[in-house]
Design an enzyme around this catalytic site. Structure first.
Site, PDB file in Angstrom:
ATOM      1  N   TRP A 199       0.807  -1.229   0.000  1.00  0.00           N
ATOM      2  CA  TRP A 199       0.000   0.000   0.000  1.00  0.00           C
ATOM      3  C   TRP A 199       0.838   1.277   0.000  1.00  0.00           C
ATOM      4  O   TRP A 199       0.298   2.368  -0.105  1.00  0.00           O
ATOM      5  CB  TRP A 199      -0.953   0.003   1.209  1.00  0.00           C
ATOM      6  CG  TRP A 199      -2.129  -0.901   1.036  1.00  0.00           C
ATOM      7  CD1 TRP A 199      -2.443  -1.627  -0.078  1.00  0.00           C
ATOM      8  CD2 TRP A 199      -3.174  -1.157   1.987  1.00  0.00           C
ATOM      9  NE1 TRP A 199      -3.610  -2.316   0.129  1.00  0.00           N
ATOM     10  CE2 TRP A 199      -4.078  -2.044   1.384  1.00  0.00           C
ATOM     11  CE3 TRP A 199      -3.416  -0.721   3.293  1.00  0.00           C
ATOM     12  CZ2 TRP A 199      -5.218  -2.505   2.043  1.00  0.00           C
ATOM     13  CZ3 TRP A 199      -4.543  -1.176   3.958  1.00  0.00           C
ATOM     14  CH2 TRP A 199      -5.433  -2.068   3.336  1.00  0.00           C
ATOM     15  N   LYS A 200       2.135   1.136   0.169  1.00  0.00           N
ATOM     16  CA  LYS A 200       3.019   2.315   0.198  1.00  0.00           C
ATOM     17  C   LYS A 200       2.450   3.333   1.201  1.00  0.00           C
ATOM     18  O   LYS A 200       1.958   2.927   2.247  1.00  0.00           O
ATOM     19  CB  LYS A 200       3.187   2.870  -1.222  1.00  0.00           C
ATOM     20  CG  LYS A 200       3.601   1.765  -2.201  1.00  0.00           C
ATOM     21  CD  LYS A 200       3.994   2.235  -3.572  1.00  0.00           C
ATOM     22  CE  LYS A 200       4.392   1.037  -4.417  1.00  0.00           C
ATOM     23  NZ  LYS A 200       4.891   1.409  -5.739  1.00  0.00           N
ATOM     24  N   HIS A 203      12.678  -2.252  -1.141  1.00  0.00           N
ATOM     25  CA  HIS A 203      11.768  -1.831  -2.210  1.00  0.00           C
ATOM     26  C   HIS A 203      12.433  -0.706  -3.009  1.00  0.00           C
ATOM     27  O   HIS A 203      13.200   0.085  -2.461  1.00  0.00           O
ATOM     28  CB  HIS A 203      10.433  -1.351  -1.618  1.00  0.00           C
ATOM     29  CG  HIS A 203       9.435  -1.065  -2.689  1.00  0.00           C
ATOM     30  ND1 HIS A 203       9.377   0.150  -3.325  1.00  0.00           N
ATOM     31  CD2 HIS A 203       8.494  -1.853  -3.279  1.00  0.00           C
ATOM     32  CE1 HIS A 203       8.424   0.092  -4.248  1.00  0.00           C
ATOM     33  NE2 HIS A 203       7.874  -1.107  -4.241  1.00  0.00           N
ATOM     34  N   GLU A 255      11.503   2.075  -4.011  1.00  0.00           N
ATOM     35  CA  GLU A 255      11.355   3.447  -3.499  1.00  0.00           C
ATOM     36  C   GLU A 255      12.265   3.677  -2.293  1.00  0.00           C
ATOM     37  O   GLU A 255      12.760   4.795  -2.085  1.00  0.00           O
ATOM     38  CB  GLU A 255       9.876   3.722  -3.178  1.00  0.00           C
ATOM     39  CG  GLU A 255       9.071   3.891  -4.468  1.00  0.00           C
ATOM     40  CD  GLU A 255       7.710   3.242  -4.466  1.00  0.00           C
ATOM     41  OE1 GLU A 255       7.125   3.058  -3.386  1.00  0.00           O
ATOM     42  OE2 GLU A 255       7.222   2.912  -5.558  1.00  0.00           O
ATOM     43  N   GLU A 282      11.119  -6.467  -9.216  1.00  0.00           N
ATOM     44  CA  GLU A 282      10.326  -5.303  -9.591  1.00  0.00           C
ATOM     45  C   GLU A 282      11.190  -4.365 -10.426  1.00  0.00           C
ATOM     46  O   GLU A 282      11.959  -3.559  -9.865  1.00  0.00           O
ATOM     47  CB  GLU A 282       9.835  -4.565  -8.345  1.00  0.00           C
ATOM     48  CG  GLU A 282       8.899  -5.384  -7.491  1.00  0.00           C
ATOM     49  CD  GLU A 282       7.998  -4.490  -6.639  1.00  0.00           C
ATOM     50  OE1 GLU A 282       6.796  -4.686  -6.683  1.00  0.00           O
ATOM     51  OE2 GLU A 282       8.514  -3.591  -5.964  1.00  0.00           O
ATOM     52  N   SER A 321       3.257  -2.437 -12.130  1.00  0.00           N
ATOM     53  CA  SER A 321       2.051  -2.215 -12.939  1.00  0.00           C
ATOM     54  C   SER A 321       1.224  -3.487 -13.138  1.00  0.00           C
ATOM     55  O   SER A 321       0.692  -3.724 -14.224  1.00  0.00           O
ATOM     56  CB  SER A 321       2.418  -1.586 -14.275  1.00  0.00           C
ATOM     57  OG  SER A 321       2.954  -0.288 -14.061  1.00  0.00           O
ATOM     58  N   GLY A 336       1.150  -2.649  -6.224  1.00  0.00           N
ATOM     59  CA  GLY A 336       1.020  -1.336  -5.598  1.00  0.00           C
ATOM     60  C   GLY A 336      -0.349  -0.740  -5.858  1.00  0.00           C
ATOM     61  O   GLY A 336      -1.352  -1.080  -5.218  1.00  0.00           O
ATOM     62  N   GLY A 337      -0.435   0.147  -6.840  1.00  0.00           N
ATOM     63  CA  GLY A 337      -1.650   0.933  -7.105  1.00  0.00           C
ATOM     64  C   GLY A 337      -2.933   0.105  -7.178  1.00  0.00           C
ATOM     65  O   GLY A 337      -3.968   0.515  -6.621  1.00  0.00           O
TER      66      GLY A 337
HETATM   67  P1  13P Z   1       2.570  -0.565  -8.954  1.00  0.00           P
HETATM   68  O1  13P Z   1       1.783  -1.867  -8.925  1.00  0.00           O
HETATM   69  O2  13P Z   1       1.771   0.617  -8.562  1.00  0.00           O
HETATM   70  O3  13P Z   1       3.301  -0.420 -10.255  1.00  0.00           O
HETATM   71  O4  13P Z   1       3.689  -0.718  -7.820  1.00  0.00           O
HETATM   72  C1  13P Z   1       4.465  -1.852  -7.790  1.00  0.00           C
HETATM   73  C2  13P Z   1       5.206  -1.896  -6.516  1.00  0.00           C
HETATM   74  O5  13P Z   1       6.095  -1.083  -6.290  1.00  0.00           O
HETATM   75  C3  13P Z   1       4.826  -2.890  -5.523  1.00  0.00           C
HETATM   76  O6  13P Z   1       5.755  -2.979  -4.501  1.00  0.00           O
END
Ligand code: 13P
Length: 252
Positions: A11-12, A99, A101, A171, A216, A237-238
């Site tokens: 969920w970031k 991760h 990020e 990723e 994605s 993620g999203g």
């Molecule tokens: P998205 O699915 O939003 O591209 O993010 C991937 C992610 O970083 C999951 O850790």
């Protein structure tokens, strides 16, 4: 050992305690336990305790929770940080490490990732180590070198790696949040490479380590990616932020 496929929601920095509680209430009602897979949530740390309490109260043991990051020390003067011990106490059953990020926005290094994997092992929790190349590295033909270095250095300090419980997520940085996805064939090739690197480190046990794909992923490509060779799960993620969309993916 975690059942495969492993469907993990990262969920970031989304869904605080109130929104996370609403999500979970709806998720628990609509997603029935399945014995053939593992579902994991990585909510913001402040949402973790209330989510685990809610799941416990519902008697659901099929959902696992984790934290998105830890500090490697047990405790101390590290403002803003959370230790593996504290995460475990709040109900975390798994720890996300490295991760993209964390690496590319906050400058986390392979050496720091190694200390975090070690800290997870210290408290007896599995870690999910993320690896992945940036677009420029991909274009320079460096993908294999980057991901194998991140894997090798990330697990370098874990004692008894051969019996440690851990997962890997591939990723590609250029695929995260961009709508671009590695093709199942391209992702499979990197997963195969990672499996073979693991084989060199821990022999036949490598076959048991789940290797997830992330970048994605959505309901439109989840099943195809999961069907690809050596893809044992997804890190999303999203598309994990909306309960209906996430249930579609979790049921892929
Ligand atoms: P998205 O699915 O939003 O591209 O993010 C991937 C992610 O970083 C999951 O850790």
């Amino acid at each position: 050992m975690l059942k495969r496929p492993v469907l993990a929601a990262n969920w970031k920095m989304h869904l605080g305690p109130v929104a996370a509680g609403e999500f979970m209430r709806s998720f628990l009602e609509r997603y029935k336990p399945r014995p053939d897979r593992t579902v994991i949530f990585f909510p913001p740390a402040v949402s973790l305790a209330s989510m685990t309490a809610m799941v416990r109260a519902a008697g659901r043991t099929d959902v696992l929770f984790g934290v998105q990051n830890i500090h490697w020390a047990e405790k101390g003067a590290f403002t803003g940080e959370t230790s593996a011990e504290m995460a475990k106490e709040a109900g975390a059953g798994i720890i996300l490490v490295g991760h993209s990020e964390r690496r590319h926005v906050f400058g986390e290094t392979d050496a720091q990732c190694a200390k975090k994997c070690l800290a997870a092992a210290r408290v007896g929790l599995p870690f999910l180590l993320c690896v992945g190349e940036k677009m420029a590295q991909r274009e320079a033909g460096e993908t294999a070198a980057v991901v194998t270095r991140q894997l090798r250095e990330g697990v370098a300090q874990v004692p008894n790696l051969i019996s440690a419980e851990f997962l890997i997520a591939y990723e590609p940085v250029w695929a995260i949040g961009t709508g671009l996805t590695a093709t199942p064939v391209d992702a499979s090739a990197i997963h195969t490479l990672l499996r073979s690197e693991l084989g060199a480190m821990i022999g036949t046990r490598a076959a048991e380590i789940p290797i997830l794909y992330g970048g994605s992923v959505g309901p439109g490509n989840a099943a195809t990616l999961l069907a690809a060779n050596e893809i044992d799960g997804l890190l999303v993620g999203g598309s994990s932020l909306d309960v209906t969309t996430w249930i579609k993916i979790a049921e892929s």
